[in-house]
Design a protein around this motif. Structure first.
Motif, mmCIF file in Angstrom:
data_model
loop_
_atom_site.group_PDB
_atom_site.id
_atom_site.type_symbol
_atom_site.label_atom_id
_atom_site.label_comp_id
_atom_site.label_asym_id
_atom_site.label_seq_id
_atom_site.Cartn_x
_atom_site.Cartn_y
_atom_site.Cartn_z
ATOM 1 N N LEU A 128 -23.905 38.467 17.162
ATOM 2 C CA LEU A 128 -24.329 37.156 17.626
ATOM 3 C C LEU A 128 -23.803 37.002 19.040
ATOM 4 N N SER A 129 -24.685 36.650 19.943
ATOM 5 C CA SER A 129 -24.265 36.581 21.324
ATOM 6 C C SER A 129 -24.607 35.233 21.941
ATOM 7 N N ARG A 130 -23.575 34.497 22.312
ATOM 8 C CA ARG A 130 -23.694 33.184 22.948
ATOM 9 C C ARG A 130 -24.726 32.306 22.243
ATOM 10 N N VAL B 295 -24.016 24.318 16.756
ATOM 11 C CA VAL B 295 -23.383 25.610 17.044
ATOM 12 C C VAL B 295 -23.300 25.740 18.564
ATOM 13 N N ARG B 296 -22.067 26.075 19.027
ATOM 14 C CA ARG B 296 -21.871 26.084 20.474
ATOM 15 C C ARG B 296 -21.378 27.437 20.947
ATOM 16 N N SER B 297 -22.270 28.190 21.533
ATOM 17 C CA SER B 297 -21.935 29.440 22.188
ATOM 18 C C SER B 297 -21.064 30.359 21.322
ATOM 19 N N VAL B 298 -21.602 30.715 20.186
ATOM 20 C CA VAL B 298 -20.849 31.554 19.250
ATOM 21 C C VAL B 298 -21.085 33.031 19.552
ATOM 22 N N ASP B 299 -20.001 33.767 19.718
ATOM 23 C CA ASP B 299 -20.051 35.225 19.846
ATOM 24 C C ASP B 299 -19.381 35.817 18.618
ATOM 25 N N GLY C 183 -29.138 32.175 23.263
ATOM 26 C CA GLY C 183 -28.360 33.240 22.645
ATOM 27 C C GLY C 183 -29.226 34.108 21.757
ATOM 28 N N THR C 184 -28.642 35.211 21.297
ATOM 29 C CA THR C 184 -29.421 36.169 20.514
ATOM 30 C C THR C 184 -28.669 36.600 19.261
#
Lengths: 243, 318
Positions: free
Chosen positions: B13-15, B26-30, B65-66
């Motif tokens: 999970l990227s940004r 959901v806030r900018s989850v890596d 994000g992706t």
């Protein structure tokens, strides 16, 4: 892949929902038996009323039978089942096909019951007449089957039954199911002739003799299908959020 | 992070971000999860667990994000039958028996488990012939588990899977999950029970207010969130104790403290060992008064871990 097991259980669970099935089948049949028996010996539009009214109820009943898939889809969405299946590899095409097959089986059962009732009222058609009507109905119902799927993914379970009831009534009224044309000339007639229900009524009338189903009918049905299928696919693909 | 490289072919999970109106779910989850890991996403209600899971499954489209699953997009991974799971909500379709329903789902996957085997693992064999609308809540949940098992996916996504299952059922459920994990499957489950995350996950990802606030081995996270909280009033400009001024750094350095906060005179200490902290606090800062010791529920522990984050939010509002 053809997913025969999936299709089988889709059909099975829909036909086990006997209350739903009963109501779908009973509505046109009961109307036919009640009104048909009273007017058994009446002539209408130059044919025996039982013949005429059988085709009218076939139109109404089969439209309702295929479009009512809407209510089932809406319920499946409301319970979250649709989303559960969305994380499986089930292709959209297979999902659609199963829904259409179930709707068509309901329609077929409606036609068989009406044909039996008609025969009891003395309606006699040559085998080819029955087959022509059946074939044309299968084609003419395509837009309604797709419309049912489209609406099922658009509206809530509570509104589904109401919406399909209203839509069937409207299409039936404008298409001339109830034995009169809303308009016989001018732009309103042009609009009416662009409705798939009009051509379903015409399909029924081939059974009354002397009527054809012209190219215009094929074009209208094809046009509705070409517009509705991509719409339904789009709505289905988008419809993944919690309901 | 040590797992990042190993997760090349796992779940990445990227940004990842998602908002619903003004709510930043959901806030900018890596996050990177290696194949074969069992990971708990732990957090209170509203932490963003379900939204994250639904983005991984492709049910919710991220704002930005992706997500990649085994090198594919969620849609591709789902189409390949690589994903299976239990969503948080989801009744079963009616008018089928349990066996028929499990068979139906199995039929759409490319490599399903034998239906009987999946039903046995999920503990539904004894009511396999019953219609799905005649099941109790716990039985329904087990059938949903049977559906996930029969799919035989590479990734199991389980959103609060033991809700509605009784204690005995939970033990059986987790035994089956362990068996699946032992075969090298990747398992991600969301829970708000620390005990469950601690007992069954290799790794805990702690979420609060849409962010990952901690990520590490289960034992480490447990120590961070299972302590107690000491609240006290300590004057800022008062006479310094033997340990110097009672600033945040000095408070955080007290034995047993995992996190220290100061809001004016109010001090909040999150402690792994509150007895030890209390003794030290009183001896070093005799001016401390109004002392309260409370068990830190998981919600409070999250609050403590995300306190700075909360201040940021207030700043923005102003």
């Amino acid at each position: 892949m053809t997913y025969p097991v999936y299709l089988r259980y889709e059909v099975l669970r829909n036909f086990r929902n006997w209350r739903f099935l009963f109501l779908t089948l009973a509505f046109p049949l009961v109307l036919y038996l009640l009104i048909g028996s009273v007017n058994r010996h009446v002539q209408f539009e130059g044919v025996a009323f039982p013949v005429y009214f059988m085709t009218a109820m076939a139109t109404l009943g089969t439209m309702a039978a295929v479009i009512s898939g809407c209510a089932i889809i809406a319920t499946e969405r409301a319970t979250g089942w649709t989303r559960q299946m969305r994380i499986t590899p089930l292709p959209a095409w297979t999902y659609f096909r199963a829904k259409v097959v179930v709707g068509y089986l309901r329609a077929l059962l409606t036609l068989v019951l009406l044909a039996l009732a008609g025969t009891a009222f003395g309606v006699r058609l040559p085998a080819q007449g029955w087959l022509t009507v059946l074939g044309l109905f299968l084609v003419g119902l395509i837009p309604f089957a797709v419309l049912g799927i489209l609406l099922g993914h658009l509206i809530g379970a509570d509104a589904a039954a109401l919406a399909t009831g209203g839509i069937v009534t409207l299409f039936a009224l404008l298409g001339g199911v109830y034995g009169f044309q809303v308009a016989t000339s001018g732009p309103v007639l042009a609009i009416i002739k662009a409705l798939p229900s009009y051509w379903l009524v015409q399909a029924g009338k081939t059974a009354l003799g002397g009527h054809d189903w012209p190219a215009e009918g094929w074009i209208v049905i094809a046009a509705w299908t070409v517009v509705l299928v991509p719409l339904a696919v789009r709505v289905y693909r988008r419809d993944t959020s919690r309901v | 992070m040590a797992t990042s490289n190993a997760a090349g072919a796992g779940i990445v999970l990227s940004r990842l971000s998602k908002s619903y109106g003004n709510v930043h779910a959901v806030r900018s989850v890596d996050l990177a999860i290696a194949p074969g890991e069992t990971v708990a996403i732990l957090g209170p209600n509203g932490a963003g667990k379900t939204t994250t899971i639904e983005m991984v499954l492709g049910l919710t489209r991220p704002d930005s994000g992706t997500v990649t699953l085994f090198g594919k997009s969620p849609a591709q991974a789902v189409a390949a039958g690589a994903v299976g799971g239990m969503l948080q909500t989801g009744a079963l379709v009616e008018y089928l028996s349990v066996r028929e329903l499990v068979t139906m789902v199995a039929s759409v996957y490319p490599r399903p488990l034998p239906v009987e085997h999946a039903m046995r693992l999920a503990g539904v064999t004894e009511f396999a012939e019953r219609r799905t609308n005649k099941l109790s809540g716990g039985q329904t949940q087990r059938v949903r588990f049977a559906i996930a098992l029969v799919s035989n996916p590479d990734l199991f996504m389980l959103d609060e899977p033991t809700a509605a299952i009784d204690v005995e059922g939970r033990r059986e459920f987790w035994a089956s999950i362990r068996a699946v994990a032992a075969e090298g499957k990747t398992v991600i489950f969301a829970t708000h029970y620390l005990e469950e995350a601690d007992a069954y996950a290799d790794r805990i990802v702690l979420m609060a207010r849409g962010r990952i606030v901690a990520d590490g081995p289960a034992t480490e996270i447990k120590a961070r969130v299972s302590g107690r909280i000491i609240r006290a009033t300590i004057p800022v400009a008062g006479p310094a104790g033997p340990a110097g001024p009672a600033d945040t750094a000095a408070l955080a350095a007290l034995p047993g403290v995992t996190n220290a906060e100061r809001h004016g005179e109010a001090v909040i200490l999150t402690c792994a060992d509150s007895d030890l902290t209390l003794r030290a606090l009183l001896s070093r800062f005799p001016a401390a008064r109004d002392i309260e010791v409370a068990g830190a529920g998981i919600e409070e522990a999250f609050m403590a871990l995300t306190a700075d984050d909360n201040d940021d939010e207030l700043e923005k509002v102003r």
